[in-house]
Design a protein around this motif. Structure first.
Motif, PDB file in Angstrom:
ATOM      1  N   LYS A  75       0.822  -1.212   0.000  1.00  0.00           N
ATOM      2  CA  LYS A  75       0.000   0.000   0.000  1.00  0.00           C
ATOM      3  C   LYS A  75       0.858   1.265   0.000  1.00  0.00           C
ATOM      4  O   LYS A  75       0.375   2.332  -0.343  1.00  0.00           O
ATOM      5  CB  LYS A  75      -0.942   0.002   1.196  1.00  0.00           C
ATOM      6  CG  LYS A  75      -2.058  -1.023   1.073  1.00  0.00           C
ATOM      7  CD  LYS A  75      -2.895  -1.074   2.333  1.00  0.00           C
ATOM      8  CE  LYS A  75      -3.935  -2.175   2.231  1.00  0.00           C
ATOM      9  NZ  LYS A  75      -4.715  -2.312   3.466  1.00  0.00           N
ATOM     10  N   GLN A  76       2.115   1.139   0.367  1.00  0.00           N
ATOM     11  CA  GLN A  76       3.000   2.297   0.411  1.00  0.00           C
ATOM     12  C   GLN A  76       3.671   2.575  -0.933  1.00  0.00           C
ATOM     13  O   GLN A  76       4.276   3.630  -1.125  1.00  0.00           O
ATOM     14  CB  GLN A  76       4.081   2.105   1.483  1.00  0.00           C
ATOM     15  CG  GLN A  76       3.503   2.061   2.884  1.00  0.00           C
ATOM     16  CD  GLN A  76       4.554   1.734   3.928  1.00  0.00           C
ATOM     17  OE1 GLN A  76       5.737   1.723   3.655  1.00  0.00           O
ATOM     18  NE2 GLN A  76       4.099   1.471   5.141  1.00  0.00           N
ATOM     19  N   ILE A  77       3.573   1.656  -1.867  1.00  0.00           N
ATOM     20  CA  ILE A  77       4.187   1.848  -3.176  1.00  0.00           C
ATOM     21  C   ILE A  77       3.337   2.825  -3.982  1.00  0.00           C
ATOM     22  O   ILE A  77       2.118   2.629  -4.125  1.00  0.00           O
ATOM     23  CB  ILE A  77       4.296   0.498  -3.933  1.00  0.00           C
ATOM     24  CG1 ILE A  77       5.182  -0.457  -3.149  1.00  0.00           C
ATOM     25  CG2 ILE A  77       4.820   0.708  -5.350  1.00  0.00           C
ATOM     26  CD1 ILE A  77       5.213  -1.849  -3.722  1.00  0.00           C
ATOM     27  N   PRO A  78       3.950   3.890  -4.524  1.00  0.00           N
ATOM     28  CA  PRO A  78       3.163   4.840  -5.310  1.00  0.00           C
ATOM     29  C   PRO A  78       2.684   4.191  -6.609  1.00  0.00           C
ATOM     30  O   PRO A  78       3.397   3.414  -7.232  1.00  0.00           O
ATOM     31  CB  PRO A  78       4.132   5.983  -5.588  1.00  0.00           C
ATOM     32  CG  PRO A  78       5.490   5.458  -5.283  1.00  0.00           C
ATOM     33  CD  PRO A  78       5.337   4.271  -4.404  1.00  0.00           C
ATOM     34  N   LEU A  79       1.456   4.495  -6.963  1.00  0.00           N
ATOM     35  CA  LEU A  79       0.890   3.955  -8.197  1.00  0.00           C
ATOM     36  C   LEU A  79       1.359   4.784  -9.377  1.00  0.00           C
ATOM     37  O   LEU A  79       1.400   6.013  -9.323  1.00  0.00           O
ATOM     38  CB  LEU A  79      -0.647   3.972  -8.141  1.00  0.00           C
ATOM     39  CG  LEU A  79      -1.296   3.038  -7.121  1.00  0.00           C
ATOM     40  CD1 LEU A  79      -2.803   3.239  -7.146  1.00  0.00           C
ATOM     41  CD2 LEU A  79      -0.944   1.590  -7.412  1.00  0.00           C
ATOM     42  N   VAL A  80       1.729   4.114 -10.451  1.00  0.00           N
ATOM     43  CA  VAL A  80       2.119   4.790 -11.689  1.00  0.00           C
ATOM     44  C   VAL A  80       0.906   4.762 -12.609  1.00  0.00           C
ATOM     45  O   VAL A  80       0.337   3.712 -12.878  1.00  0.00           O
ATOM     46  CB  VAL A  80       3.321   4.062 -12.343  1.00  0.00           C
ATOM     47  CG1 VAL A  80       3.669   4.726 -13.657  1.00  0.00           C
ATOM     48  CG2 VAL A  80       4.482   4.022 -11.385  1.00  0.00           C
ATOM     49  N   THR A  81       0.513   5.914 -13.068  1.00  0.00           N
ATOM     50  CA  THR A  81      -0.633   5.978 -13.967  1.00  0.00           C
ATOM     51  C   THR A  81      -0.198   6.567 -15.307  1.00  0.00           C
ATOM     52  O   THR A  81       0.713   7.402 -15.377  1.00  0.00           O
ATOM     53  CB  THR A  81      -1.757   6.848 -13.371  1.00  0.00           C
ATOM     54  OG1 THR A  81      -1.244   8.158 -13.135  1.00  0.00           O
ATOM     55  CG2 THR A  81      -2.280   6.247 -12.097  1.00  0.00           C
TER      56      THR A  81
END
Length: 83
Positions: A75-81
């Motif tokens: 949950k701490q990993i930033p999402l790449v969009t």
């Protein structure tokens, strides 16, 4: 499962085992010898089941902790969009 509990159980098991042989020495009382032998077998099975239960509970606890840690980390990993 504590080491002391296991050592105590092991000592009880050995004491019961030794006592079961004392009653077998006197074959004039085979009923008592058989009862003690059955009691010993029952204690052995119950002790084994208790050890298995504690081991399984420990395994389940460790797995839960591992998965909780994994999801907390994920949950701490930033999402790449894609924009």
């Amino acid at each position: 499962m504590s080491k002391n509990w296991f050592e105590d159980y092991q000592q009880q098991w050995l004491d019961t085992w030794k006592n079961s042989f004392d009653s077998i020495k006197d074959l004039s009382n085979t009923s008592e010898a058989m009862t003690k032998a059955l009691d010993f077998q029952q204690e052995t099975v119950n002790g084994t089941l208790k050890i298995q239960q504690e081991a399984l509970e420990t395994i389940a606890t460790v797995q839960k902790q591992w998965w909780d840690s994994y999801f907390d980390w994920a949950k701490q990993i930033p999402l790449v969009t894609n924009k």
